[in-house]
Design an enzyme around this catalytic site. Structure first.
Site, PDB file in Angstrom:
ATOM      1  N   SER A 129       0.632  -1.354  -0.017  1.00 13.23           N
ATOM      2  CA  SER A 129       0.133   0.082  -0.031  1.00 13.23           C
ATOM      3  C   SER A 129       0.979   1.371  -0.185  1.00 13.23           C
ATOM      4  O   SER A 129       1.861   1.322  -0.785  1.00 13.23           O
ATOM      5  CB  SER A 129      -1.118   0.212   1.205  1.00 13.23           C
ATOM      6  OG  SER A 129      -2.041   0.731   1.045  1.00 13.23           O
ATOM      7  N   HIS A 183      -7.727  -5.853   0.441  1.00 20.28           N
ATOM      8  CA  HIS A 183      -6.459  -4.857   0.159  1.00 20.28           C
ATOM      9  C   HIS A 183      -5.353  -5.636   1.447  1.00 20.28           C
ATOM     10  O   HIS A 183      -4.162  -5.432   0.921  1.00 20.28           O
ATOM     11  CB  HIS A 183      -6.696  -3.615   0.726  1.00 20.28           C
ATOM     12  CG  HIS A 183      -5.474  -2.575   0.587  1.00 20.28           C
ATOM     13  ND1 HIS A 183      -4.992  -2.503  -0.747  1.00 20.28           N
ATOM     14  CD2 HIS A 183      -5.223  -1.726   1.451  1.00 20.28           C
ATOM     15  CE1 HIS A 183      -3.826  -1.462  -0.458  1.00 20.28           C
ATOM     16  NE2 HIS A 183      -4.333  -1.225   0.964  1.00 20.28           N
TER      17      HIS A 183
END
Length: 253
Positions: A84, A234
């Protein structure tokens, strides 16, 4: 100097956590990679975990922190994993200092611009009033209406620590994140390229890397491969650590 946990001996492997994360999130992976012959460096980025707090918060200063860390520890020919926001740092570092990086793994983020999307999380964190000396259960109670997802709340609550008996606080620098939230989604500068082996790995249920993003990825990272872990979002490394480790160790070896 950035705080780090170092484990194992061998080829240097640096792992960079995402926004609001810290090195502890990758502790079990550190042991796994170390067992495969890597010297693993789990970093806390500035304003995160046990690293220093600073008003300066941008990808360029975070990439420079990483450069200073590598110089301090005399690290060369490194493998780099970033998730990320950490993936954005890793991309900028590899494209700026390609001579230091041998292989790059970017977990569930692309080089493109991302609009701010952490508003609910920040609202929940800002709602916690530490002056009332809440305990952990009361902090979670405050977060719940803003962050109903149990896993996300637990991830954030790992940042709680006792400043002194009876007084909790967050390790991260919330005031700076409030002021500089736009920073998190910034695009990788045009013309930045890294031609060595690169792996992008995404969650099958995540929307962070779309098929339509592949051409842009290729302009920056012409020697890349894309792997997908099915049925995860995610936080792909937390949701299916076995699949994440197997895919990445194969690439690193």
């Amino acid at each position: 100097m950035l705080y780090s946990r170092i484990e194992g001996e061998g080829k240097p492997l640096i792992i960079i956590h995402g926004f609001l994360g810290m090195s502890d999130n990758w502790k079990s992976f550190g042991s796994l990679y170390a067992a495969e012959g890597f010297q693993v460096h789990l970093l806390d980025l500035r304003n995160h975990g046990r690293s220093f707090h600073s008003e300066d918060f941008s990808y360029s200063v975070m990439a420079n922190d990483l450069l200073e860390y590598c110089q301090h520890h005399n690290l060369k020919d490194i493998a780099l994993i970033g998730h990320s926001m950490g993936g954005k740092v890793a991309m900028l570092f590899a494209t700026t200092y390609p001579e230091l990086v041998e292989k790059l793994i970017v977990a569930d983020i692309g080089p493109k611009y991302y609009a701010p999307h952490h508003q609910d999380i920040l609202a929940g964190l800002n709602a916690v009033d530490f002056s009332t000396k809440p305990d952990r259960a009361q902090v979670e109670e405050t977060l719940y209406p803003f962050i109903p997802d149990f896993g996300t709340r637990q991830f954030l609550m790992k940042n709680l620590y006792w400043v002194e008996p009876g007084q909790l606080a967050f390790r991260f620098n919330l005031p700076v994140f409030n002021a500089k939230i736009e920073t998190i989604g910034e695009v990788l500068p045009q013309g930045n390229t890294f031609t060595k082996p690169t792996m992008f790995i995404r969650g099958g249920n995540s929307r962070y890397i779309l098929d339509t993003d592949v051409p842009e990825i290729k302009t920056h990272f012409p020697n890349f491969e894309l792997a997908t872990i099915p049925n995860v979002g995610h936080w792909l490394h937390a949701e299916n650590p076995k699949a994440f480790f197997e895919a990445t160790i194969q690439f690193l070896k």
